[in-house]
Write a protein that holds these residues in place. Structure first.
Motif, PDB file in Angstrom:
ATOM      1  N   TRP A  94       0.826  -1.215   0.000  1.00  0.00           N
ATOM      2  CA  TRP A  94       0.000   0.000   0.000  1.00  0.00           C
ATOM      3  C   TRP A  94       0.858   1.262   0.000  1.00  0.00           C
ATOM      4  O   TRP A  94       0.517   2.262  -0.629  1.00  0.00           O
ATOM      5  CB  TRP A  94      -0.927   0.014   1.212  1.00  0.00           C
ATOM      6  CG  TRP A  94      -1.993  -1.030   1.246  1.00  0.00           C
ATOM      7  CD1 TRP A  94      -2.237  -1.938   2.232  1.00  0.00           C
ATOM      8  CD2 TRP A  94      -2.991  -1.277   0.238  1.00  0.00           C
ATOM      9  NE1 TRP A  94      -3.302  -2.743   1.913  1.00  0.00           N
ATOM     10  CE2 TRP A  94      -3.794  -2.350   0.694  1.00  0.00           C
ATOM     11  CE3 TRP A  94      -3.289  -0.708  -0.996  1.00  0.00           C
ATOM     12  CZ2 TRP A  94      -4.867  -2.867  -0.029  1.00  0.00           C
ATOM     13  CZ3 TRP A  94      -4.347  -1.212  -1.741  1.00  0.00           C
ATOM     14  CH2 TRP A  94      -5.127  -2.266  -1.257  1.00  0.00           C
ATOM     15  N   TYR A 126       0.064  -3.995   7.157  1.00  0.00           N
ATOM     16  CA  TYR A 126       0.112  -5.178   6.303  1.00  0.00           C
ATOM     17  C   TYR A 126       0.441  -6.423   7.125  1.00  0.00           C
ATOM     18  O   TYR A 126      -0.201  -7.471   6.966  1.00  0.00           O
ATOM     19  CB  TYR A 126       1.142  -5.008   5.191  1.00  0.00           C
ATOM     20  CG  TYR A 126       1.315  -6.276   4.380  1.00  0.00           C
ATOM     21  CD1 TYR A 126       0.381  -6.632   3.408  1.00  0.00           C
ATOM     22  CD2 TYR A 126       2.379  -7.143   4.626  1.00  0.00           C
ATOM     23  CE1 TYR A 126       0.505  -7.820   2.702  1.00  0.00           C
ATOM     24  CE2 TYR A 126       2.505  -8.324   3.922  1.00  0.00           C
ATOM     25  CZ  TYR A 126       1.573  -8.659   2.965  1.00  0.00           C
ATOM     26  OH  TYR A 126       1.690  -9.844   2.276  1.00  0.00           O
ATOM     27  N   TRP A 131      -5.803 -13.003   0.170  1.00  0.00           N
ATOM     28  CA  TRP A 131      -6.753 -12.130  -0.537  1.00  0.00           C
ATOM     29  C   TRP A 131      -6.310 -10.679  -0.503  1.00  0.00           C
ATOM     30  O   TRP A 131      -6.523  -9.937  -1.457  1.00  0.00           O
ATOM     31  CB  TRP A 131      -8.151 -12.301   0.042  1.00  0.00           C
ATOM     32  CG  TRP A 131      -8.634 -13.710  -0.076  1.00  0.00           C
ATOM     33  CD1 TRP A 131      -8.845 -14.608   0.933  1.00  0.00           C
ATOM     34  CD2 TRP A 131      -8.885 -14.414  -1.300  1.00  0.00           C
ATOM     35  NE1 TRP A 131      -9.229 -15.816   0.425  1.00  0.00           N
ATOM     36  CE2 TRP A 131      -9.269 -15.733  -0.941  1.00  0.00           C
ATOM     37  CE3 TRP A 131      -8.841 -14.065  -2.655  1.00  0.00           C
ATOM     38  CZ2 TRP A 131      -9.603 -16.691  -1.901  1.00  0.00           C
ATOM     39  CZ3 TRP A 131      -9.177 -15.020  -3.605  1.00  0.00           C
ATOM     40  CH2 TRP A 131      -9.543 -16.307  -3.227  1.00  0.00           C
ATOM     41  N   MET A 132      -5.691 -10.260   0.601  1.00  0.00           N
ATOM     42  CA  MET A 132      -5.164  -8.899   0.639  1.00  0.00           C
ATOM     43  C   MET A 132      -4.035  -8.742  -0.379  1.00  0.00           C
ATOM     44  O   MET A 132      -3.938  -7.711  -1.053  1.00  0.00           O
ATOM     45  CB  MET A 132      -4.650  -8.535   2.033  1.00  0.00           C
ATOM     46  CG  MET A 132      -3.963  -7.159   2.079  1.00  0.00           C
ATOM     47  SD  MET A 132      -3.462  -6.621   3.719  1.00  0.00           S
ATOM     48  CE  MET A 132      -5.046  -6.069   4.359  1.00  0.00           C
ATOM     49  N   ASP A 133      -3.187  -9.763  -0.507  1.00  0.00           N
ATOM     50  CA  ASP A 133      -2.122  -9.709  -1.504  1.00  0.00           C
ATOM     51  C   ASP A 133      -2.708  -9.520  -2.900  1.00  0.00           C
ATOM     52  O   ASP A 133      -2.202  -8.711  -3.694  1.00  0.00           O
ATOM     53  CB  ASP A 133      -1.284 -10.983  -1.462  1.00  0.00           C
ATOM     54  CG  ASP A 133      -0.299 -11.000  -0.303  1.00  0.00           C
ATOM     55  OD1 ASP A 133      -0.348 -10.075   0.528  1.00  0.00           O
ATOM     56  OD2 ASP A 133       0.509 -11.938  -0.226  1.00  0.00           O
ATOM     57  N   LEU A 134      -3.764 -10.250  -3.209  1.00  0.00           N
ATOM     58  CA  LEU A 134      -4.393 -10.120  -4.523  1.00  0.00           C
ATOM     59  C   LEU A 134      -4.959  -8.719  -4.722  1.00  0.00           C
ATOM     60  O   LEU A 134      -4.867  -8.150  -5.819  1.00  0.00           O
ATOM     61  CB  LEU A 134      -5.498 -11.165  -4.688  1.00  0.00           C
ATOM     62  CG  LEU A 134      -5.056 -12.622  -4.755  1.00  0.00           C
ATOM     63  CD1 LEU A 134      -6.275 -13.531  -4.967  1.00  0.00           C
ATOM     64  CD2 LEU A 134      -4.041 -12.835  -5.884  1.00  0.00           C
ATOM     65  N   ARG A 135      -5.530  -8.138  -3.658  1.00  0.00           N
ATOM     66  CA  ARG A 135      -6.069  -6.772  -3.741  1.00  0.00           C
ATOM     67  C   ARG A 135      -4.956  -5.771  -4.023  1.00  0.00           C
ATOM     68  O   ARG A 135      -5.116  -4.858  -4.844  1.00  0.00           O
ATOM     69  CB  ARG A 135      -6.774  -6.398  -2.438  1.00  0.00           C
ATOM     70  CG  ARG A 135      -8.158  -6.988  -2.247  1.00  0.00           C
ATOM     71  CD  ARG A 135      -8.727  -6.570  -0.897  1.00  0.00           C
ATOM     72  NE  ARG A 135      -8.738  -5.126  -0.753  1.00  0.00           N
ATOM     73  CZ  ARG A 135      -8.720  -4.491   0.417  1.00  0.00           C
ATOM     74  NH1 ARG A 135      -8.639  -5.186   1.547  1.00  0.00           N
ATOM     75  NH2 ARG A 135      -8.762  -3.187   0.458  1.00  0.00           N
ATOM     76  N   ILE A 136      -3.841  -5.937  -3.328  1.00  0.00           N
ATOM     77  CA  ILE A 136      -2.723  -5.009  -3.510  1.00  0.00           C
ATOM     78  C   ILE A 136      -2.141  -5.137  -4.914  1.00  0.00           C
ATOM     79  O   ILE A 136      -1.815  -4.133  -5.570  1.00  0.00           O
ATOM     80  CB  ILE A 136      -1.638  -5.246  -2.439  1.00  0.00           C
ATOM     81  CG1 ILE A 136      -2.181  -4.854  -1.061  1.00  0.00           C
ATOM     82  CG2 ILE A 136      -0.377  -4.448  -2.750  1.00  0.00           C
ATOM     83  CD1 ILE A 136      -1.246  -5.187   0.096  1.00  0.00           C
ATOM     84  N   ALA A 172      -3.738  -6.153  -7.612  1.00  0.00           N
ATOM     85  CA  ALA A 172      -4.717  -5.581  -8.537  1.00  0.00           C
ATOM     86  C   ALA A 172      -4.682  -4.056  -8.494  1.00  0.00           C
ATOM     87  O   ALA A 172      -4.741  -3.385  -9.529  1.00  0.00           O
ATOM     88  CB  ALA A 172      -6.126  -6.083  -8.197  1.00  0.00           C
ATOM     89  N   SER A 173      -4.560  -3.488  -7.294  1.00  0.00           N
ATOM     90  CA  SER A 173      -4.501  -2.037  -7.152  1.00  0.00           C
ATOM     91  C   SER A 173      -3.224  -1.479  -7.771  1.00  0.00           C
ATOM     92  O   SER A 173      -3.245  -0.407  -8.398  1.00  0.00           O
ATOM     93  CB  SER A 173      -4.564  -1.663  -5.666  1.00  0.00           C
ATOM     94  OG  SER A 173      -4.570  -0.269  -5.490  1.00  0.00           O
ATOM     95  N   SER A 211      -3.643  -1.583 -11.570  1.00  0.00           N
ATOM     96  CA  SER A 211      -4.599  -0.543 -11.960  1.00  0.00           C
ATOM     97  C   SER A 211      -3.975   0.838 -11.890  1.00  0.00           C
ATOM     98  O   SER A 211      -4.143   1.667 -12.802  1.00  0.00           O
ATOM     99  CB  SER A 211      -5.827  -0.599 -11.046  1.00  0.00           C
ATOM    100  OG  SER A 211      -6.717   0.464 -11.310  1.00  0.00           O
TER     101      SER A 211
END
Length: 197
Positions: A138, A175, A182-187, A189-190, A193
């Motif tokens: 993040w 972190y 799932w948080m790793d996947l969100r990070i 993806a972010s 993006s």
């Protein structure tokens, strides 16, 4: 976390294979753009305080001292290719090799130079270094224009230590406390993006 390591290893190998042609082109560009090696290798602090050599594409003029210089200065030494590589973050691609070697993860606190790790409060240092450092997190997303912020500062090193590093450490601790697959996947993806935009 076995799932995390398995994901890192598979994704790292796939990434290296798929991106090999692009990385070869970048390496050639760096070599032809300015004298020096294509790769920049620097000692960083890894999990449990173990030092390791981080790999990046070289973005600064090579003068034999770059191994001890942070990535944010001196700005006049950044090469033409380096400006573009830093802006797009493609200089970080060789770190996929660090991931495959088990020295880094795709997601985790960014690995710092030893002199900055020395600035961590003891309890924070223990927590942050309890996990493998990562290519993105993040804090990396928030400070994606960190180089520009530091270039505008009167004292870049002081600005980094006093203003930016404490915010990064807060992200790192968050972190470690909340990490999950799932948080790793969100990070991830972010990050993709943000870079795409």
């Amino acid at each position: 976390m076995k799932l995390k390591r398995c994901f890192d290893l598979v994704a790292g190998l796939i990434g290296l294979c798929l991106l090999a042609p692009l990385m070869l082109l970048i390496a050639c560009w760096v070599k032809f753009d300015s004298p020096g090696p294509a790769l920049f290798v620097q000692q960083r602090v890894g999990r449990h305080g173990v030092p390791f050599a981080i790999f990046k594409f070289r973005t600064m003029a090579h003068d034999g001292t770059a191994g001890n210089v942070p990535r944010m200065w001196p700005a006049p030494c950044i090469t033409r290719a380096g400006h573009w590589l830093r802006r797009t973050k493609l200089d970080e691609l060789p770190q996929l090799a660090n991931v495959v070697l088990g020295q880094m993860s795709l997601v985790g606190p960014r690995p710092e130079l030893a002199r900055y790790v020395a600035c961590y409060p003891p309890a924070v240092r223990e927590k942050v270094l309890s996990v493998a450092p990562g290519i993105t997190d993040w804090g990396s997303i928030k400070y994606r224009d960190e180089g520009s912020l530091l270039a505008a500062a009167a004292d870049p090193e002081r600005t980094y230590i006093e203003d930016i590093l404490p915010v990064k450490l807060a992200f790192y601790q968050r972190y470690v406390d909340q990490r999950s697959f799932w948080m790793d996947l969100r990070i991830i993806a972010s990050t993709v993006s943000t870079l795409w935009r």
